[in-house]
Design a protein around this motif. Structure first.
Motif, PDB file in Angstrom:
ATOM      1  N   PRO A  13       0.915  -1.221   0.048  1.00 53.51           N
ATOM      2  CA  PRO A  13      -0.130  -0.011   0.046  1.00 53.51           C
ATOM      3  C   PRO A  13       0.904   1.127  -0.062  1.00 53.51           C
ATOM      4  N   ALA A  14       0.236   2.483  -0.195  1.00 52.90           N
ATOM      5  CA  ALA A  14       0.688   3.656  -0.227  1.00 52.90           C
ATOM      6  C   ALA A  14       1.683   4.034   1.145  1.00 52.90           C
ATOM      7  N   ALA A  15       2.767   4.323   0.793  1.00 51.52           N
ATOM      8  CA  ALA A  15       3.850   4.970   2.156  1.00 51.52           C
ATOM      9  C   ALA A  15       4.208   3.842   2.639  1.00 51.52           C
ATOM     10  N   THR A  36       7.707   1.600 -10.353  1.00 45.03           N
ATOM     11  CA  THR A  36       6.704   1.681 -11.276  1.00 45.03           C
ATOM     12  C   THR A  36       5.839   2.832 -11.181  1.00 45.03           C
ATOM     13  N   TYR A  40       2.633   5.870 -13.509  1.00 46.53           N
ATOM     14  CA  TYR A  40       1.161   6.404 -13.174  1.00 46.53           C
ATOM     15  C   TYR A  40       1.475   7.819 -12.570  1.00 46.53           C
ATOM     16  N   ARG A  41       2.445   8.218 -11.870  1.00 48.37           N
ATOM     17  CA  ARG A  41       2.363   9.431 -11.211  1.00 48.37           C
ATOM     18  C   ARG A  41       2.620  10.267 -12.490  1.00 48.37           C
ATOM     19  N   ARG A  76       6.243  13.991  -7.048  1.00 42.89           N
ATOM     20  CA  ARG A  76       5.698  13.382  -5.502  1.00 42.89           C
ATOM     21  C   ARG A  76       4.788  14.498  -4.785  1.00 42.89           C
ATOM     22  N   ALA A  81      -0.255  12.196  -6.500  1.00 45.07           N
ATOM     23  CA  ALA A  81      -0.566  10.689  -6.006  1.00 45.07           C
ATOM     24  C   ALA A  81      -1.960  10.537  -6.304  1.00 45.07           C
ATOM     25  N   SER A  85      -3.481   7.504  -9.005  1.00 46.07           N
ATOM     26  CA  SER A  85      -4.616   6.476  -8.633  1.00 46.07           C
ATOM     27  C   SER A  85      -5.622   6.567  -9.596  1.00 46.07           C
ATOM     28  N   ALA A  88      -4.584   5.245 -13.013  1.00 51.17           N
ATOM     29  CA  ALA A  88      -4.016   3.713 -12.650  1.00 51.17           C
ATOM     30  C   ALA A  88      -5.322   2.768 -12.656  1.00 51.17           C
ATOM     31  N   ARG A  94      -3.068   1.089 -18.110  1.00 54.09           N
ATOM     32  CA  ARG A  94      -2.139  -0.040 -17.368  1.00 54.09           C
ATOM     33  C   ARG A  94      -1.585  -0.922 -18.618  1.00 54.09           C
ATOM     34  N   GLY A 114       5.730  -1.536  -6.715  1.00 50.09           N
ATOM     35  CA  GLY A 114       4.342  -1.096  -7.229  1.00 50.09           C
ATOM     36  C   GLY A 114       3.240  -1.726  -6.489  1.00 50.09           C
ATOM     37  N   ARG A 115       2.172  -2.007  -7.268  1.00 50.49           N
ATOM     38  CA  ARG A 115       0.941  -2.677  -6.853  1.00 50.49           C
ATOM     39  C   ARG A 115       0.628  -3.941  -7.215  1.00 50.49           C
ATOM     40  N   ASP A 116       1.052  -4.176  -8.291  1.00 55.49           N
ATOM     41  CA  ASP A 116       0.632  -5.379  -9.292  1.00 55.49           C
ATOM     42  C   ASP A 116       1.860  -6.157  -9.725  1.00 55.49           C
ATOM     43  N   ARG A 142       5.064   9.439   5.809  1.00 56.00           N
ATOM     44  CA  ARG A 142       4.869  10.222   4.633  1.00 56.00           C
ATOM     45  C   ARG A 142       5.092  11.635   5.110  1.00 56.00           C
ATOM     46  N   ARG A 176     -10.039  -1.297  -7.449  1.00 51.98           N
ATOM     47  CA  ARG A 176     -10.212  -1.458  -8.671  1.00 51.98           C
ATOM     48  C   ARG A 176     -10.443  -2.671  -9.311  1.00 51.98           C
TER      49      ARG A 176
HETATM   50  O1  CDP Z   1       4.843   6.134  -2.895  1.00 55.31           O
HETATM   51  P1  CDP Z   1       3.272   5.704  -2.923  1.00 55.31           P
HETATM   52  O2  CDP Z   1       3.302   4.391  -2.375  1.00 55.31           O
HETATM   53  O3  CDP Z   1       2.663   6.715  -2.365  1.00 55.31           O
HETATM   54  O4  CDP Z   1       2.691   5.438  -4.371  1.00 55.31           O
HETATM   55  P2  CDP Z   1       3.323   5.150  -5.822  1.00 55.31           P
HETATM   56  O5  CDP Z   1       4.023   3.829  -5.718  1.00 55.31           O
HETATM   57  O6  CDP Z   1       4.281   6.314  -6.215  1.00 55.31           O
HETATM   58  O7  CDP Z   1       2.125   4.862  -6.593  1.00 55.31           O
HETATM   59  C1  CDP Z   1       1.158   5.986  -6.849  1.00 55.31           C
HETATM   60  C2  CDP Z   1      -0.184   5.463  -7.360  1.00 55.31           C
HETATM   61  O8  CDP Z   1       0.033   4.822  -8.464  1.00 55.31           O
HETATM   62  C3  CDP Z   1      -0.632   4.431  -6.734  1.00 55.31           C
HETATM   63  O9  CDP Z   1      -1.700   4.832  -5.708  1.00 55.31           O
HETATM   64  C4  CDP Z   1      -1.467   3.333  -7.601  1.00 55.31           C
HETATM   65  O10 CDP Z   1      -2.839   3.745  -7.645  1.00 55.31           O
HETATM   66  C5  CDP Z   1      -0.543   3.593  -8.910  1.00 55.31           C
HETATM   67  N1  CDP Z   1       0.118   2.480  -9.135  1.00 55.31           N
HETATM   68  C6  CDP Z   1      -0.215   1.377  -9.506  1.00 55.31           C
HETATM   69  O11 CDP Z   1      -1.578   1.346  -9.770  1.00 55.31           O
HETATM   70  N2  CDP Z   1       0.447   0.202  -9.982  1.00 55.31           N
HETATM   71  C7  CDP Z   1       1.822   0.167  -9.793  1.00 55.31           C
HETATM   72  N3  CDP Z   1       2.660  -0.787 -10.204  1.00 55.31           N
HETATM   73  C8  CDP Z   1       2.256   1.544  -9.241  1.00 55.31           C
HETATM   74  C9  CDP Z   1       1.699   2.237  -8.779  1.00 55.31           C
END
Ligand code: CDP
Length: 218
Positions: A13-15, A36, A40-41, A76, A81, A85, A88, A94, A114-116, A142, A176
């Motif tokens: 998750p975030a941060a 990654t 998206y940013r 940043r 952010a 999202s 994304a 994607r 990242g997330r995925d 954060r 999502r």
């Molecule tokens: O640094 P933080 O964890 O706050 O966020 P980030 O990793 O820079 O990602 C920002 C946003 O991009 C996330 O809230 C996701 O919605 C999206 N993201 C994603 O969907 N898939 C990824 N592989 C990386 C980021």
């Protein structure tokens, strides 16, 4: 898939501290590193710059993303952010970014955060980590990372706002339909509430080395 080195997926998750960990892990293992979230940013940033609602279709921006866009110093910012999202959550955005991420690891392997990464981009990653912490811990990290003063009179309110913002973004990312934030079945989970960055790195390295050497990690 034939690759020139191991692929390590770091999701969460975030941060949660994914970026710090993934960068140090890559350094320690001599692997390239890709954040990654920057992809998206950058798409979110460019949508905002163009006066567009980041919830509107943004695949044209993702399809033409330049390396310079990833190096912008303003990626940043909190509003970026949120925009990230929103873009994304779009399947076509994607889809436009999948190949860039896979290509990055092809030659020498890589650490990607990242997330995925462990669920969609590299379901066959050599090692998968899921890094997490409570919303309160993540909000504090954060807040400090953005130069906040925890002793200021309004710090309590700012921390509460930050926590609410992170929770909302996590809920959107996890809720999502396409590539939601979730823990891959075969990921090792590290809860970092009581660990500093050095301790998280030590644990991640121990698990990674065991897994890459073919022993069960866990
Ligand atoms: O640094 P933080 O964890 O706050 O966020 P980030 O990793 O820079 O990602 C920002 C946003 O991009 C996330 O809230 C996701 O919605 C999206 N993201 C994603 O969907 N898939 C990824 N592989 C990386 C980021």
């Amino acid at each position: 898939m034939v690759r020139g080195g191991p692929v390590i997926a770091v999701d969460g998750p975030a941060a949660a501290g994914k970026g710090t960990l993934a960068r140090r892990l890559a350094e320690a293992l001599g692997l390239p590193y890709l954040d990654t979230g920057l992809l998206y940013r950058a798409v979110g940033r460019l949508a905002l710059d163009a006066g567009r609602d980041p919830a509107d279709p943004a695949q044209d921006i993702a399809q033409t993303l330049s390396p310079e866009a990833l190096r912008r110093p303003d990626l940043r910012a909190p509003e970026v952010a949120v925009a990230a999202s929103k873009v994304a959550a779009q399947p076509l955005v994607r889809a436009a970014l999948v190949e860039t991420q896979r290509r990055f690891a092809r030659e020498r392997g890589a650490v990607l955060d990242g997330r995925d990464i462990g669920t969609v981009i590299f379901p066959d990653a050599d090692f998968k980590l899921f890094i997490t912490a409570s919303p309160a811990t993540r909000a504090l990290r954060r807040f400090l990372q953005m130069g906040g003063d925890a002793t200021a009179p309004d710090a309590r309110q700012k921390l509460a706002d930050m926590e609410e913002t992170l929770r909302a973004r996590d809920a959107a990312d996890a809720g999502r339909e396409t590539a939601p934030l979730c823990i891959a079945d075969d990921a090792c989970v590290i809860e970092t509430d009581t660990l500093d960055a050095a301790a998280v790195l030590a644990e991640a390295l121990r698990l990674a080395r065991a897994r890459l050497a073919g022993q069960p990690a866990g």
